[in-house]
Design a protein around this motif. Sequence first.
Motif, PDB file in Angstrom:
ATOM      1  N   ALA A   1      14.035  15.689  10.327  1.00 25.74           N
ATOM      2  CA  ALA A   1      13.573  14.467   9.670  1.00 25.74           C
ATOM      3  C   ALA A   1      14.016  14.390   8.215  1.00 25.74           C
ATOM      4  CB  ALA A   1      12.053  14.378   9.754  1.00 25.74           C
ATOM      5  N   ALA A   2      14.493  13.212   7.822  1.00 22.63           N
ATOM      6  CA  ALA A   2      14.793  12.962   6.413  1.00 22.63           C
ATOM      7  C   ALA A   2      13.479  12.912   5.633  1.00 22.63           C
ATOM      8  CB  ALA A   2      15.544  11.638   6.273  1.00 22.63           C
ATOM      9  N   PRO A   3      13.492  13.276   4.339  1.00 23.33           N
ATOM     10  CA  PRO A   3      12.252  13.333   3.560  1.00 23.33           C
ATOM     11  C   PRO A   3      11.485  12.010   3.496  1.00 23.33           C
ATOM     12  CG  PRO A   3      14.048  14.428   2.400  1.00 23.33           C
ATOM     13  CD  PRO A   3      14.657  13.733   3.568  1.00 23.33           C
ATOM     14  N   ASP A   4      12.210  10.882   3.572  1.00 25.81           N
ATOM     15  CA  ASP A   4      11.558   9.582   3.432  1.00 25.81           C
ATOM     16  C   ASP A   4      11.252   8.925   4.788  1.00 25.81           C
ATOM     17  OD1 ASP A   4      14.182   9.209   4.130  1.00 25.81           O
ATOM     18  OD2 ASP A   4      14.516   7.479   2.810  1.00 25.81           O
ATOM     19  N   THR A   5      11.332   9.696   5.873  1.00 32.26           N
ATOM     20  CA  THR A   5      11.118   9.139   7.206  1.00 32.26           C
ATOM     21  C   THR A   5       9.712   9.467   7.702  1.00 32.26           C
ATOM     22  OG1 THR A   5      13.460   9.330   7.780  1.00 32.26           O
ATOM     23  CG2 THR A   5      11.924   9.128   9.600  1.00 32.26           C
ATOM     24  N   PHE A   6       8.971   8.432   8.072  1.00 34.92           N
ATOM     25  CA  PHE A   6       7.608   8.609   8.570  1.00 34.92           C
ATOM     26  C   PHE A   6       7.550   8.636  10.089  1.00 34.92           C
ATOM     27  CE2 PHE A   6       7.253   6.323   4.481  1.00 34.92           C
ATOM     28  CZ  PHE A   6       6.561   7.288   3.758  1.00 34.92           C
ATOM     29  N   ALA A   7       8.678   8.350  10.751  1.00 29.86           N
ATOM     30  CA  ALA A   7       8.706   8.236  12.207  1.00 29.86           C
ATOM     31  C   ALA A   7       8.285   9.546  12.860  1.00 29.86           C
ATOM     32  CB  ALA A   7      10.099   7.849  12.674  1.00 29.86           C
ATOM     33  N   LEU A   8       7.522   9.433  13.943  1.00 23.93           N
ATOM     34  CA  LEU A   8       7.123  10.625  14.687  1.00 23.93           C
ATOM     35  C   LEU A   8       8.332  11.267  15.355  1.00 23.93           C
ATOM     36  CD1 LEU A   8       5.021  12.549  15.864  1.00 23.93           C
ATOM     37  CD2 LEU A   8       4.575  10.855  17.672  1.00 23.93           C
ATOM     38  N   PHE A   9       9.190  10.444  15.952  1.00 23.82           N
ATOM     39  CA  PHE A   9      10.369  10.958  16.648  1.00 23.82           C
ATOM     40  C   PHE A   9      11.627  10.519  15.909  1.00 23.82           C
ATOM     41  CE2 PHE A   9       7.125  10.598  20.027  1.00 23.82           C
ATOM     42  CZ  PHE A   9       7.078  11.935  20.398  1.00 23.82           C
ATOM     43  N   VAL A  10      12.449  11.492  15.524  1.00 23.79           N
ATOM     44  CA  VAL A  10      13.666  11.201  14.768  1.00 23.79           C
ATOM     45  C   VAL A  10      14.877  11.741  15.517  1.00 23.79           C
ATOM     46  CG1 VAL A  10      12.451  11.236  12.557  1.00 23.79           C
ATOM     47  CG2 VAL A  10      13.473  13.353  13.438  1.00 23.79           C
ATOM     48  N   GLY A  11      16.048  11.196  15.178  1.00 22.91           N
ATOM     49  CA  GLY A  11      17.296  11.628  15.791  1.00 22.91           C
ATOM     50  C   GLY A  11      18.016  12.657  14.940  1.00 22.91           C
ATOM     51  N   ARG A  12      19.246  12.963  15.323  1.00 21.18           N
ATOM     52  CA  ARG A  12      20.033  13.973  14.613  1.00 21.18           C
ATOM     53  C   ARG A  12      20.240  13.617  13.148  1.00 21.18           C
ATOM     54  NH1 ARG A  12      22.803  17.466  18.149  1.00 21.18           N
ATOM     55  NH2 ARG A  12      22.783  16.784  20.336  1.00 21.18           N
ATOM     56  N   GLY A  13      20.349  12.319  12.857  1.00 20.07           N
ATOM     57  CA  GLY A  13      20.578  11.900  11.475  1.00 20.07           C
ATOM     58  C   GLY A  13      19.334  11.881  10.622  1.00 20.07           C
ATOM     59  N   GLY A  14      18.194  12.232  11.207  1.00 14.97           N
ATOM     60  CA  GLY A  14      16.959  12.305  10.438  1.00 14.97           C
ATOM     61  C   GLY A  14      16.159  11.023  10.402  1.00 14.97           C
ATOM     62  N   LYS A  15      16.724   9.949  10.943  1.00 13.77           N
ATOM     63  CA  LYS A  15      16.034   8.660  10.936  1.00 13.77           C
ATOM     64  C   LYS A  15      15.318   8.431  12.267  1.00 13.77           C
ATOM     65  CE  LYS A  15      17.517   7.577   6.835  1.00 13.77           C
ATOM     66  NZ  LYS A  15      16.587   7.539   5.682  1.00 13.77           N
ATOM     67  N   ARG A  16      14.566   7.340  12.337  1.00 10.95           N
ATOM     68  CA  ARG A  16      13.778   7.010  13.525  1.00 10.95           C
ATOM     69  C   ARG A  16      14.664   6.967  14.773  1.00 10.95           C
ATOM     70  NH1 ARG A  16       8.777   4.922  13.888  1.00 10.95           N
ATOM     71  NH2 ARG A  16       8.813   4.381  11.658  1.00 10.95           N
ATOM     72  N   LEU A  17      14.187   7.579  15.841  1.00 15.57           N
ATOM     73  CA  LEU A  17      14.919   7.599  17.103  1.00 15.57           C
ATOM     74  C   LEU A  17      14.946   6.202  17.710  1.00 15.57           C
ATOM     75  CD1 LEU A  17      16.261   9.698  19.040  1.00 15.57           C
ATOM     76  CD2 LEU A  17      14.087   9.756  20.271  1.00 15.57           C
ATOM     77  N   GLY A  18      16.107   5.767  18.195  1.00 15.54           N
ATOM     78  CA  GLY A  18      16.237   4.437  18.767  1.00 15.54           C
ATOM     79  C   GLY A  18      15.972   4.407  20.260  1.00 15.54           C
ATOM     80  N   ALA A  19      15.703   3.219  20.775  1.00 17.01           N
ATOM     81  CA  ALA A  19      15.377   3.052  22.196  1.00 17.01           C
ATOM     82  C   ALA A  19      16.541   3.488  23.081  1.00 17.01           C
ATOM     83  CB  ALA A  19      15.007   1.598  22.472  1.00 17.01           C
ATOM     84  N   ARG A  20      17.766   3.168  22.682  1.00 19.03           N
ATOM     85  CA  ARG A  20      18.929   3.535  23.496  1.00 19.03           C
ATOM     86  C   ARG A  20      19.065   5.048  23.588  1.00 19.03           C
ATOM     87  NH1 ARG A  20      21.748   2.934  27.845  1.00 19.03           N
ATOM     88  NH2 ARG A  20      23.967   3.414  27.635  1.00 19.03           N
ATOM     89  N   SER A  21      18.777   5.735  22.505  1.00 15.33           N
ATOM     90  CA  SER A  21      18.860   7.194  22.522  1.00 15.33           C
ATOM     91  C   SER A  21      17.828   7.793  23.470  1.00 15.33           C
ATOM     92  CB  SER A  21      18.648   7.744  21.109  1.00 15.33           C
ATOM     93  OG  SER A  21      19.703   7.355  20.254  1.00 15.33           O
ATOM     94  N   VAL A  22      16.642   7.192  23.525  1.00 10.34           N
ATOM     95  CA  VAL A  22      15.605   7.667  24.441  1.00 10.34           C
ATOM     96  C   VAL A  22      16.086   7.544  25.879  1.00 10.34           C
ATOM     97  CG1 VAL A  22      13.240   7.297  25.283  1.00 10.34           C
ATOM     98  CG2 VAL A  22      13.753   7.127  22.831  1.00 10.34           C
ATOM     99  N   GLN A  23      16.702   6.424  26.209  1.00  9.23           N
ATOM    100  CA  GLN A  23      17.227   6.215  27.556  1.00  9.23           C
ATOM    101  C   GLN A  23      18.267   7.271  27.915  1.00  9.23           C
ATOM    102  OE1 GLN A  23      16.996   3.391  30.292  1.00  9.23           O
ATOM    103  NE2 GLN A  23      17.586   5.420  30.988  1.00  9.23           N
TER     104      GLN A  23
END
Length: 299
Positions: A197-219
């Motif tokens: 997770a990037a320091p400024d990201t509040f998302a529970l689930f994040v991707g490799r780049g540290g940002k919020r995980l997208g729906a397509r990635s979940v699929q």
Amino acid sequence: MSDSPIENYLNVLSGQRQYSAQSVASYRHDLNRYQAFLNARSRAIHRAESRDVRDFIATEHRRGMSVTTIRRRLSAIRGLYHYLMTEGHIHQDPTLTIHAPKGARRLPEVLSPEQIERLLSSSGGGALAQRDRALFELMYSSGLRLAEIVALDVVDLDLSTGLVRVTGKGRKTRDVPVGQQARTALNAWLRSRAELAAPDTFALFVGRGGKRLGARSVQLRLNRLALANNLEVPLHPHLLRHAFASHMLESSGDLRAVQELLGHANIATTQIYTHLDFQHLAEVYDRAHPRARKTKGSS
């Protein structure tokens, strides 16, 4: 201007309303079928009555046309008569009392508890594997929609009380219980989350780049997990929600509770999950009902 009301209407669609050539061709095909039906009755379009439209729909049904096709043709006819009313060519719309046929609602596919166990039994290491396990355990444990789970922030999860606060359709929030296995997986993921997770990201689930995980990635991750566990069924994230609803109803029979957990505004939406295993019911009936058992000497 053409003498044909159909062609005049189609000219309006293509000219004033900028319908595509393909859409206009589809309207022409449907309206020409209707015209041919009226011709066989020696009935002009502007003289047609409600029973003519209703009989046309019934005829198309008997010919084996799908509900989708019939609804499309009725929509084209409605548009034609609305145009004729607006232009003052007729004084009564014969389609006003006609109701489009309803399509049979498909039951959602459902994964069995055994298939769920195979899907979620992976024990791979690393932050990404822990994230995926937590993600899909939570989706199945709490019946979350794909859009709901990717929108979760860390603060929405309270593992001490075993609840997750979900923002659903219409921005309505609901608190949903989190099962023990999902809580265990989430605890493991939260310990590893800082690795991604990037320091400024509040998302529970994040991707490799540290940002919020997208729906397509979940699929994509779900499909990869299914292949890794030899689960040879087409999978999409909503199947986990279907499985949650069906398994809850099978165990509890409490439709209202499942409605609340799913966040359905209307209980009719939840009732699609009340399909039954009729073979199992027949076996229970044969064992239990006094009139089902054959008596000695009966043939």
